[in-house]
Design a protein around this motif. Structure first.
Motif, short mmCIF file in Angstrom:
data_model
loop_
_atom_site.label_atom_id
_atom_site.label_comp_id
_atom_site.label_asym_id
_atom_site.label_seq_id
_atom_site.Cartn_x
_atom_site.Cartn_y
_atom_site.Cartn_z
N GLU A 243 -6.20 -6.66 -4.66
CA GLU A 243 -6.02 -5.64 -3.84
C GLU A 243 -7.09 -4.57 -3.71
O GLU A 243 -6.91 -3.57 -3.18
CB GLU A 243 -4.67 -5.12 -4.14
N ARG B 70 0.84 -1.24 0.08
CA ARG B 70 -0.01 -0.14 -0.01
C ARG B 70 0.88 1.21 -0.16
O ARG B 70 1.96 1.40 0.84
CB ARG B 70 -0.91 0.06 1.20
N ILE B 71 0.62 2.24 -0.83
CA ILE B 71 1.41 3.36 -1.07
C ILE B 71 0.60 4.55 -1.02
O ILE B 71 -0.48 4.61 -1.44
CB ILE B 71 2.38 3.24 -2.38
N ALA B 72 1.10 5.59 -0.13
CA ALA B 72 0.45 6.86 -0.20
C ALA B 72 1.43 8.08 -0.19
O ALA B 72 2.49 7.87 0.06
CB ALA B 72 -0.61 6.94 1.02
N ARG C 130 5.08 6.96 -0.26
CA ARG C 130 5.69 6.18 0.70
C ARG C 130 5.01 4.87 0.82
O ARG C 130 3.73 4.77 0.49
CB ARG C 130 5.14 6.97 2.04
N VAL C 131 5.67 3.64 1.03
CA VAL C 131 4.98 2.42 1.34
C VAL C 131 4.62 2.67 2.85
O VAL C 131 5.29 2.74 3.63
CB VAL C 131 6.05 1.41 1.22
N VAL C 132 3.28 2.36 2.78
CA VAL C 132 2.74 2.41 4.34
C VAL C 132 2.54 0.86 4.82
O VAL C 132 2.21 0.82 6.08
CB VAL C 132 1.19 3.24 4.36
N GLU C 133 2.47 -0.05 3.77
CA GLU C 133 2.16 -1.31 4.39
C GLU C 133 2.62 -2.22 3.17
O GLU C 133 2.59 -2.16 2.24
CB GLU C 133 0.62 -1.62 4.74
N ALA D 154 2.06 9.11 -5.51
CA ALA D 154 1.47 7.32 -5.44
C ALA D 154 0.44 7.28 -6.64
O ALA D 154 0.33 6.09 -7.25
CB ALA D 154 0.65 7.27 -4.15
N PRO E 179 7.59 -0.84 5.02
CA PRO E 179 6.95 0.15 5.32
C PRO E 179 7.81 1.47 5.69
O PRO E 179 8.95 1.14 6.31
CB PRO E 179 6.14 -0.24 6.58
#
Lengths: 485, 670
Positions: free
Chosen positions: B650, B464-466, B475-478, B507, B492
């Motif tokens: 996803e 997950r990227i935001a 940013r990779v958040v997960e 993103a 992350p």
């Protein structure tokens, strides 16, 4: 017999025959005037209806007239219209719903009328609004307004604290109309609800989807996304733990309250001068309101600002403009003021023993709770219920709309004076005497303590949390507004 | 008296013989009959002749003679009728003892039929003598010796039949003799026939052509002579071991070009100058020419297993790894699934060529009123199995689906495009599109923006990227544990810098870049760790179904439906995704019954992400539209209890939406 015929003739001669061609021509003129922002557009639209009261353009003319009154398109836009305009618009939409139910814009009229019923103005009726939205959403022949209504229902669930229902409605909008105009808002909605559920990473992704799909900036998606990313990564990424930002606010002599603005920046109330000032993110003045005997200020989750002054509640409109709401009556002077998502205002009286609720559009507060032994020192709307701090018992309590109280947790604080809730449902409680801010979850479980001194804050006297989760504190010692991501 | 009785007896016998059969035909051909329109008259002449015969048998000779005279006075009497009448008259005269009258008859008869001779056994001697004297006065004989003996002969422009003896009885005088035969120059010459004399005439015609025989191995070879097909060689009567032959009669002398062709054999060309040998008239033989067999090889790659191959309209087995042995030349190759054409192509194979063709299952498009794609849609040429030359219906509004029932579209047509010329702007015809699948038609106002083949599969990347205002973009958040991103080493907090060397600005852009990657493909990714280190790795996506939504645009939807139908038919084991997308299109076009039917065919198997729960959610939705709420509730219940996702693996889970629908239906969700 002759008389009857003569009567019919006279009646026929008096009744104006419909003129569809004339109405069509007039409608074009009216649309052009509306596009040019001409004040004559409304009367031009009225003429369309006169020419052909039940014609195919009658619903268009009525709805266009309502739109010219500034009615909201989306539920997030509630709270901007004045009562007179709202009443006039409701009458126009009523006419479409009642007299032109087969016309192609009838569903739109029902949707828009439902939104007007949600306006925090006299006549507010969220139950009726919900029914009308359900009616549009579940129409046998779905239209573009069905998905809007579905989205608005989700939004209503969100404001009422029914987060699971809200998430379900937003998800359904996403699945059923993935490329429609509600899509971006639905992504933002699911992101906000996931944030509430503590799923920060997933929330960040879905809020990002909302931003990418074009969700309005600010509280809808960008702010919550910032919070979600922060919650997901704060421990892992030093860049997400920057130094606090300090901005001088020299004009504030005696703080009457602090409320973060939806568009960034902050509102600060100065009791002595009776002024509420708005500062933008750079600390520049962005607006000012003057209210005699200013006591406190508050902002609701959508960034709409309120103030209590001179025994009355006000809504702060565009810079300098205030709109009187209900009288505070014997709750004054207020110990705390907070607002929920529907525009209802929660009041804590001077002694901290009574909680009153001013329903949206109501003219007076209804008492919802009283505790003779309590001394509520602060209150904040959590998104689903009112959280309050009992300064005497040091307890964090939760109060639902019916007045039922739940003791959540006892906080070991010396003198709690202010509290705020972020969009993830985390609660920050200011212990003024200890110079600390305690973080707890909505269920009372402790998260940690923020030391004001470590951020260079001499004497924190007020706090708020922005839609992006940033902590806003007023340092009375330095006369500064301090922001800490 | 005795003499009279004998005569009567003889005549009676002769007349009986005449009555049993027609008058013996003269050796000379029949003279032209009178003009048409006199059939009835001819019939009556026949009847009159018959009546005269009866009178002779009945010994009413005077009456017979009167009738003969009357008959001969008729106009338009044919030569044979006149001869027959005269013969009957001569017989009557003989029977009455009027030999002079008979002699007059004989003269007339011989002028018409010089070869005429009364039946000697039935003619009294004196009458025969009279006849012989008349014959000697009028008729001479031409003894012909012809080479070739079967040449046709004309005397004074009238064809005559020459008997085996080669003798012709001709009226005395100057006669024009002509002989002809195919393959020989004609011959014509005046001859003088002397009465009672024989004239011997020997004639050798000069040949101008020659029969040839083309011999081939194998049989069935097409023989083309000087560009004109002459036929195919066939097995000779000598048996199958003998070369096959084709006989070409009387080929003119000179230079000739003989092409020998047979599919799957190398053709041969013979050139020859044909001459004639006066002594040897036998046909000239060419060959035997042995045609060498030739082959081409066609290798079909990538076709769906089990699909039937059809070559030039004939079944040619299933798709297999074995190449097809074909004759060189143009072949129409088709891959079939039932009656549906999955792929078709015209392949021009050269001799001994090995052609490898990549099979790509394609929709079937019918071009109505056009032989090629109209301008603007030229990019679509070659992307579909095309049928052209379909007649445009007159006067129909082709923007209405019902109007297309008047168009004879081939079975299995996925999309039809009609090109309707404009009266005043023939260069820019009006285009109409019809989707038999979606049962929808409309005017094509603009070229669809996306003409590419839809991709039913994409990739799941496991992260997950935001973007973040203070944390920076992408940013990779997960990171999903054990997922593709984890395998690439992403964690992350990492910030993605580039994909495939292309910088990542945010993103949203990153998602677009990853969406462009082929399903299950690998991209190179560079990122910055929270500690400030830059890293790079290969990032391989996991193949994920894609559910495409919301094409209200007819052209886009029609093409998408066409591809979905083609792909589902082409690869039944991978049909779930195209079928699911087809069902979504049915839903978008209000075809809930078809959507239900299609969703019921979707079988995802056991998988996480898009799967059975996804199907049940959408199935429930269509059942609800159809008013089958009980079934819809069951579907929603199952979907609400699942962990299935929408859009892709996803994507958002379907369970909350299913719960919301259950709420609407007054059912407490699980």
């Amino acid at each position: 017999m002759l008389f009857v015929l003569a009567g019919l003739f006279v009646a026929g001669a008096l009744a104006r025959p419909a003129d569809p061609a004339g109405a069509e021509q007039q409608y074009r003129v009216a649309r052009r005037l509306a596009a040019q922002g001409s004040p004559e557009a409304t009367s031009a639209l009225g003429k369309v209806i006169e020419l052909d009261p039940a014609g195919v353009l009658a619903d268009d003319a009525l709805i266009e007239q309502a739109l010219l009154l500034g009615i909201p398109d989306w539920p997030e836009e509630l709270g901007r219209i004045e009562a007179a305009a709202e009443q006039a618009a409701t009458a126009l939409l009523d006419r479409v719903v009642r007299e032109l139910p087969q016309h192609d814009r009838a569903a739109e009229a029902v949707y828009r009328r439902a939104l007007l019923r949600l306006e925090p103005l006299p006549g507010h009726d969220s139950s009726a609004a919900r029914l009308e939205l359900i009616r549009v959403a579940m129409a046998k022949r779905p239209s573009a307004w069905s998905e809007r209504a579905r989205y608005a229902l989700g939004w209503l669930h969100e404001q009422l604290g029914e987060h699971d229902r809200a998430l379900a409605a937003f998800r359904r909008v996403l699945l059923d109309d993935p490329l429609g105009p509600t899509n971006a808002r639905a992504w933002a909605g699911t992101g906000r609800m996931l944030l509430r559920k503590g799923k920060a990473a997933r929330a960040a992704q879905e809020l990002q989807n909302g931003v990418d799909a074009g969700a309005s900036a600010g509280i809808l998606a960008v702010g919550p996304r910032e919070l979600a990313v922060g919650l997901a990564l704060r421990d892992a990424v030093p860049a997400l733990r920057p130094q606090a930002l300090t901005t001088p606010a020299p004009t504030i002599r005696t703080l009457a309250g602090l409320a973060p603005r939806a568009e960034g920046g902050v509102l600060l109330g100065d009791r002595k001068s009776g002024r509420v000032i708005a500062l933008d993110e750079q600390g520049r003045a962005a607006g000012e309101w003057v209210l005699e005997d200013l006591q406190t200020i508050a902002a609701d989750p959508h960034g709409r600002a309120y103030a209590a002054a001179g025994g009355r509640l006000f809504r702060l409109g565009a810079s300098g403009k205030t709109q009187p709401l209900a009288a505070v009556e014997d709750y004054a002077p207020l110990e705390a003021l907070t607002a929920d998502g529907l525009g209802g205002l929660w009041l804590v009286d001077r002694r901290g023993q009574r909680v009153g609720y001013v329903a949206p559009g109501a003219q007076r507060a209804e008492q919802v709770w009283e505790g003779k032994t309590a001394r509520l020192a602060a209150a904040a709307w959590s998104g689903s219920r009112l959280l309050a701090l009992d300064g005497r018992s040091r307890n964090l309590i939760a109060l639902d709309r019916a007045g039922a109280v739940t003791d959540l947790v006892e906080l070991a604080l010396e003198r709690p004076t202010a509290m705020a809730v972020d969009p993830a449902g985390r609660v920050a409680v200011l212990d003024e005497r200890a110079g600390k801010i305690a973080w707890v979850l909505g269920d009372g479980s402790r998260l940690g303590v923020y030391d004001c001194a470590s951020a260079g804050i001499g004497r924190a006297v007020a706090l708020g949390i922005g839609p992006d989760g940033w902590l806003h504190v007023f340092d009375a010692a330095a006369g500064t507004w301090v922001r800490q991501p | 008296m005795r003499r009279c009785c004998w005569l009567r007896f003889m005549l009676l016998t002769a007349l009986v013989a005449c009555g049993l059969g027609p008058l013996p035909r003269s050796a000379e051909p029949e003279a032209p009959r009178p003009a048409p329109g006199v059939d009835e008259e001819s019939e009556s002449v026949g009847a009159k002749l018959e009546a005269i015969r009866d009178q002779l048998v009945g010994l009413r000779f005077e009456k017979a003679l009167d009738d003969v005279q009357a008959l001969l006075g008729l106009p338009r009497l044919s030569e044979s009728e006149r001869v027959e009448a005269l013969v009957l008259g001569s017989q009557a005269h003989v029977a009455l003892g009027d030999l002079k009258g008979a002699e007059v008859d004989y003269r007339e008869i011989l002028r018409l039929r010089p070869a005429y001779v009364p039946e000697a056994s039935l003619t009294p001697r004196k009458a025969m003598e009279r006849f012989t004297r008349v014959q000697a006065e009028l008729v001479g004989r031409l003894e012909l010796v012809l080479d070739p003996p079967d040449a046709r002969v004309w005397i004074d422009g009238r064809e005559v039949s020459v008997g085996p003896a080669g003798v012709l009885a001709l009226l005395a005088g100057e006669r024009v003799f002509r002989a002809e035969r195919d393959g020989f120059d004609p011959f014509e010459k005046p001859v003088t026939i002397t009465p009672g004399k024989d004239l011997r005439f020997e004639l050798q015609l000069v040949p101008n052509a020659r029969t040839v025989v083309v011999l081939t191995e194998p049989e069935g070879v097409e023989v083309v002579l000087d560009g004109a097909p002459m036929g195919v060689t066939a097995a000779s009567a000598g048996g199958s071991r003998q070369p096959a032959e084709l006989r070409i009669e009387n080929l003119p002398l000179g230079e000739h070009r003989i092409e020998l062709r047979k599919p799957c054999f190398r053709g041969e060309l013979l050139r020859d100058i044909l001459v004639v040998d006066l002594l040897d008239r036998s046909p000239k033989r060419y060959g035997p020419v042995r045609l060498a067999p030739v082959r081409s090889t066609l290798e079909l790659r990538g076709g769906p297993a089990g699909a039937q191959v059809r070559l030039d309209g004939q079944p040619a087995g299933q798709v297999s790894r074995d190449p097809l042995e074909l004759c060189p030349g143009e072949h129409r190759v088709e891959l079939m699934s039932g009656a549906r054409v999955l792929w078709s192509s015209r392949e021009q194979l050269l001799e001994a060529e090995t052609r490898v063709v990549e099979i790509d299952v394609r929709p079937n498009v019918a071009l109505v009123g056009a032989s090629a794609w109209p301008s603007g849609l030229g990019a679509l040429a070659g992307r579909f199995n095309e049928t052209t030359g379909i007649t445009l219906p007159r006067g129909s509004d082709l923007s209405v689906a019902d109007a297309w029932t008047a168009v004879e579209l081939p079975a299995g047509t996925d999309v039809a495009l009609a090109v309707v010329p404009r009266e005043r702007d023939s260069a820019n015809p009006q285009l109409y599109l019809y989707s038999p699948i979606l049962r929808a038609a409309g005017r094509l106002e603009a070229v669809p923006a996306d003409l590419d083949r839809p991709r039913w599969y994409g990739s799941a990347w496991g992260a997950r990227i935001a973007d973040s205002q203070i944390g920076g973009p992408a940013r990779v958040v997960e990171v999903a544990s054990s997922g593709p991103a984890a395998a690439a080493g992403l964690r992350p907090g990492d910030r993605l810098l580039s994909i495939g060397g292309e910088p990542v600005a945010g993103a949203g852009q990153l998602r677009a870049m990853l969406d462009r990657a082929a399903p299950g493909s690998t991209v190179s990714v560079r990122w910055l760790t929270p500690a400030g280190e830059t890293r790079e790795a290969a990032w391989r996506g996991a193949r994920s179904p894609r559910l495409l939504h919301g094409s209200a645009d007819l052209a886009q939807a029609a093409l998408r439906a066409a591809w979905a139908a083609a792909d589902a038919a082409g690869e039944p084991s991978q049909a779930a995704c195209p079928l699911a997308n087809l069902a979504l299109l049915f839903s978008a076009f209000g075809q809930s019954d078809l959507a239900v039917e299609t969703w019921r065919k979707v079988n995802w198997g056991e998988r996480a992400g898009v799967g059975g729960g996804t199907t049940l959610y959408y199935l429930g939705r269509e059942l609800e539209v159809l008013g089958r709420e009980g079934e819809a509730v069951e579907a929603y219940r199952a979907a609400a209890a699942s962990e299935a996702t929408a859009f892709d693996d996803e994507g958002p889970p379907v369970a909350p939406a299913a719960r919301d629908r259950l709420f609407d239906l007054g059912v407490t969700p699980p």
